[in-house]
Write a protein that holds these residues in place. Structure first.
Motif, mmCIF file in Angstrom:
data_model
loop_
_atom_site.group_PDB
_atom_site.id
_atom_site.type_symbol
_atom_site.label_atom_id
_atom_site.label_comp_id
_atom_site.label_asym_id
_atom_site.label_seq_id
_atom_site.Cartn_x
_atom_site.Cartn_y
_atom_site.Cartn_z
ATOM 1 N N GLU A 29 46.750 36.972 -47.548
ATOM 2 C CA GLU A 29 47.418 36.884 -46.247
ATOM 3 C C GLU A 29 48.084 38.233 -45.939
ATOM 4 O OE1 GLU A 29 49.029 32.503 -45.612
ATOM 5 O OE2 GLU A 29 49.534 33.245 -47.619
ATOM 6 N N VAL A 30 47.281 39.149 -45.473
ATOM 7 C CA VAL A 30 47.728 40.521 -45.202
ATOM 8 C C VAL A 30 47.472 40.833 -43.734
ATOM 9 C CG1 VAL A 30 47.386 42.955 -45.762
ATOM 10 C CG2 VAL A 30 47.234 41.233 -47.570
ATOM 11 N N ARG A 31 48.508 41.164 -43.008
ATOM 12 C CA ARG A 31 48.372 41.412 -41.569
ATOM 13 C C ARG A 31 47.464 42.613 -41.315
ATOM 14 N NH1 ARG A 31 50.891 44.138 -37.204
ATOM 15 N NH2 ARG A 31 51.175 42.839 -35.357
ATOM 16 N N HIS A 32 46.476 42.408 -40.448
ATOM 17 C CA HIS A 32 45.559 43.487 -40.076
ATOM 18 C C HIS A 32 45.217 43.318 -38.608
ATOM 19 C CE1 HIS A 32 41.477 45.695 -40.497
ATOM 20 N NE2 HIS A 32 42.457 46.547 -40.288
ATOM 21 N N VAL A 33 45.753 44.208 -37.789
ATOM 22 C CA VAL A 33 45.531 44.165 -36.352
ATOM 23 C C VAL A 33 44.873 45.467 -35.916
ATOM 24 C CG1 VAL A 33 46.608 43.973 -34.080
ATOM 25 C CG2 VAL A 33 47.530 42.666 -35.996
ATOM 26 N N LEU A 34 43.748 45.367 -35.232
ATOM 27 C CA LEU A 34 43.083 46.545 -34.686
ATOM 28 C C LEU A 34 43.643 46.810 -33.299
ATOM 29 C CD1 LEU A 34 39.381 45.811 -35.687
ATOM 30 C CD2 LEU A 34 41.062 47.187 -36.911
ATOM 31 N N ARG A 35 44.130 48.041 -33.089
ATOM 32 C CA ARG A 35 44.763 48.379 -31.819
ATOM 33 C C ARG A 35 43.972 49.489 -31.130
ATOM 34 N NH1 ARG A 35 50.636 50.693 -32.403
ATOM 35 N NH2 ARG A 35 49.432 52.319 -33.470
ATOM 36 N N LEU A 36 43.669 49.272 -29.877
ATOM 37 C CA LEU A 36 42.975 50.277 -29.073
ATOM 38 C C LEU A 36 43.748 50.500 -27.775
ATOM 39 C CD1 LEU A 36 39.258 49.064 -29.363
ATOM 40 C CD2 LEU A 36 40.341 50.920 -30.638
ATOM 41 N N TRP A 37 43.836 51.751 -27.362
ATOM 42 C CA TRP A 37 44.389 52.081 -26.053
ATOM 43 C C TRP A 37 43.214 52.425 -25.155
ATOM 44 C CZ3 TRP A 37 46.976 54.811 -30.236
ATOM 45 C CH2 TRP A 37 48.209 54.226 -30.579
ATOM 46 N N LEU A 38 43.099 51.738 -24.031
ATOM 47 C CA LEU A 38 41.892 51.818 -23.222
ATOM 48 C C LEU A 38 42.148 52.367 -21.823
ATOM 49 C CD1 LEU A 38 40.548 48.250 -24.091
ATOM 50 C CD2 LEU A 38 40.055 50.394 -25.284
ATOM 51 N N LEU B 206 53.539 34.855 -28.282
ATOM 52 C CA LEU B 206 52.144 34.436 -28.320
ATOM 53 C C LEU B 206 51.840 33.730 -29.639
ATOM 54 C CD1 LEU B 206 50.331 37.594 -26.896
ATOM 55 C CD2 LEU B 206 51.197 35.602 -25.657
ATOM 56 N N ASP B 207 51.098 32.662 -29.550
ATOM 57 C CA ASP B 207 50.667 31.933 -30.745
ATOM 58 C C ASP B 207 49.277 32.433 -31.129
ATOM 59 O OD1 ASP B 207 50.407 30.146 -32.824
ATOM 60 O OD2 ASP B 207 49.808 28.477 -31.540
ATOM 61 N N THR B 208 49.229 33.659 -31.628
ATOM 62 C CA THR B 208 47.932 34.271 -31.938
ATOM 63 C C THR B 208 47.421 33.816 -33.302
ATOM 64 O OG1 THR B 208 49.098 36.219 -32.800
ATOM 65 C CG2 THR B 208 48.324 36.311 -30.524
ATOM 66 N N LYS B 209 46.098 33.740 -33.382
ATOM 67 C CA LYS B 209 45.426 33.382 -34.627
ATOM 68 C C LYS B 209 44.369 34.433 -34.931
ATOM 69 C CE LYS B 209 46.037 28.406 -33.851
ATOM 70 N NZ LYS B 209 46.909 28.589 -32.664
ATOM 71 N N ALA B 210 43.919 34.460 -36.165
ATOM 72 C CA ALA B 210 42.864 35.396 -36.562
ATOM 73 C C ALA B 210 41.661 35.217 -35.649
ATOM 74 C CB ALA B 210 42.474 35.168 -38.012
ATOM 75 N N GLY B 211 41.156 36.342 -35.126
ATOM 76 C CA GLY B 211 40.021 36.299 -34.216
ATOM 77 C C GLY B 211 40.411 36.417 -32.757
ATOM 78 N N ASP B 212 41.704 36.293 -32.454
ATOM 79 C CA ASP B 212 42.158 36.413 -31.067
ATOM 80 C C ASP B 212 42.159 37.870 -30.613
ATOM 81 O OD1 ASP B 212 42.526 33.726 -30.914
ATOM 82 O OD2 ASP B 212 44.721 33.772 -31.027
ATOM 83 N N LEU B 213 41.912 38.065 -29.324
ATOM 84 C CA LEU B 213 41.968 39.383 -28.701
ATOM 85 C C LEU B 213 42.975 39.324 -27.557
ATOM 86 C CD1 LEU B 213 40.864 42.288 -28.263
ATOM 87 C CD2 LEU B 213 39.134 41.287 -26.767
ATOM 88 N N VAL B 214 43.944 40.230 -27.568
ATOM 89 C CA VAL B 214 44.978 40.286 -26.535
ATOM 90 C C VAL B 214 44.818 41.584 -25.752
ATOM 91 C CG1 VAL B 214 47.460 40.298 -26.068
ATOM 92 C CG2 VAL B 214 46.560 38.970 -28.001
ATOM 93 N N LEU B 215 44.734 41.475 -24.419
ATOM 94 C CA LEU B 215 44.658 42.639 -23.539
ATOM 95 C C LEU B 215 45.917 42.672 -22.684
ATOM 96 C CD1 LEU B 215 40.923 42.335 -22.409
ATOM 97 C CD2 LEU B 215 41.859 43.918 -24.104
ATOM 98 N N PHE C 170 43.332 43.245 -31.501
ATOM 99 C CA PHE C 170 42.436 42.264 -32.111
ATOM 100 C C PHE C 170 43.064 41.788 -33.415
ATOM 101 C CE2 PHE C 170 38.902 41.222 -35.047
ATOM 102 C CZ PHE C 170 38.446 40.094 -34.381
ATOM 103 N N MET C 171 43.327 40.491 -33.515
ATOM 104 C CA MET C 171 43.978 39.919 -34.688
ATOM 105 C C MET C 171 42.945 39.655 -35.782
ATOM 106 S SD MET C 171 46.889 40.009 -33.356
ATOM 107 C CE MET C 171 47.549 40.130 -31.690
ATOM 108 N N GLU C 172 42.760 40.624 -36.632
ATOM 109 C CA GLU C 172 41.781 40.498 -37.722
ATOM 110 C C GLU C 172 42.254 39.496 -38.776
ATOM 111 O OE1 GLU C 172 38.314 41.572 -39.980
ATOM 112 O OE2 GLU C 172 38.877 42.087 -37.937
ATOM 113 N N LYS C 173 43.502 39.663 -39.236
ATOM 114 C CA LYS C 173 44.075 38.740 -40.223
ATOM 115 C C LYS C 173 45.568 38.616 -39.958
ATOM 116 C CE LYS C 173 42.743 38.489 -44.432
ATOM 117 N NZ LYS C 173 42.516 38.758 -45.884
ATOM 118 N N LYS C 174 46.135 37.467 -40.331
ATOM 119 C CA LYS C 174 47.561 37.247 -40.152
ATOM 120 C C LYS C 174 48.301 37.411 -41.479
ATOM 121 C CE LYS C 174 49.387 34.758 -37.162
ATOM 122 N NZ LYS C 174 50.008 33.683 -36.354
ATOM 123 N N SER C 175 49.575 37.764 -41.379
ATOM 124 C CA SER C 175 50.413 37.906 -42.562
ATOM 125 C C SER C 175 50.842 36.529 -43.082
ATOM 126 C CB SER C 175 51.648 38.744 -42.223
ATOM 127 O OG SER C 175 52.350 38.162 -41.139
#
Length: 218
Positions: A154-163, A124-133, A10-15
């Protein structure tokens, strides 16, 4: 590596710059190597020496895992379980003293794997708010280096989950995934969720350990 069959980002914020995500189909990589360099496939399917960082003691020696291959097969599907640092070392997590060095054929196989993955990769052209599975067994993934800017926010913050779920692929036994009970049943005391302001205060090596301990239960 050794995480869930499904990777969620989950792309919370981009760098401020960099940090682009790249995906590459392992099946495409496998077919390309099988045609052009079958010896690489044989090498990747052979036994390799693996080491993982000891997350309870970052200054101590790494945990040595049983030797195992990088690629395997289950239900007719080719699969990969791989992170280069665990077989070739990394500046942050060097291999244990006395660990065997990679053979010339292993070094050549890793280079061919990386080069072929890059050749067939998709940015991938990901933006804040995008979810990649991502199917973590059939898709290789990587990201570019990035630069943060705390002043501008502008601080990169990505939430990562293994499902995992009922429909997840069975993992090839030869790939040596960690026992599900150890990977997915994490005691409450080792689970933690932090706000972004708390997260960015942590040194990056500690963020990696905190993420591994808190997110694998998802």
């Amino acid at each position: 590596m050794d995480s869930g069959p499904i990777l969620a980002l989950f792309m919370e914020k981009k760098s401020k710059s960099g940090g682009n995500q790249h995906l590459s189909s392992f099946w495409t990589i496998y077919n390309s190597l099988a045609r052009e360099s079958p010896e690489v496939i044989r090498e990747l399917a052979s036994s390799w020496h693996w080491e993982m960082p000891d997350k309870e003691n970052l200054d101590g020696p790494n945990i040595v895992l049983p030797s195992r291959p990088i690629i395997g097969k289950a239900d007719g599907r080719m699969q990969i379980n791989f992170a280069k640092a665990y077989v070739a070392g990394d500046p942050k997590y060097p291999m244990n003293k006395g660990s065997p060095s990679l053979s010339p054929s292993q070094e050549a196989a890793l280079k061919a794997l990386s080069d072929t993955a890059r050749k067939h990769s998709l940015q991938l052209d990901t933006k804040a708010g995008d979810l990649v599975l991502v199917n973590n067994l059939s898709i290789m993934h990587a990201r570019d280096a990035f630069v943060d800017d705390v002043v501008s926010g502008e601080v990169r913050h990505v939430l990562r989950l293994w499902l995992q779920d009922q429909d997840s692929w069975p993992v090839a036994s030869s790939l040596g995934y960690i026992e599900p009970k150890k990977a997915w049943h994490v005691p409450d005391k080792h689970q933690s969720l932090r706000t972004l302001s708390e997260w960015i205060q942590l040194p990056r090596p500690i963020r990696a350990v905190d993420a591994a301990a808190s997110q694998k239960h998802a």
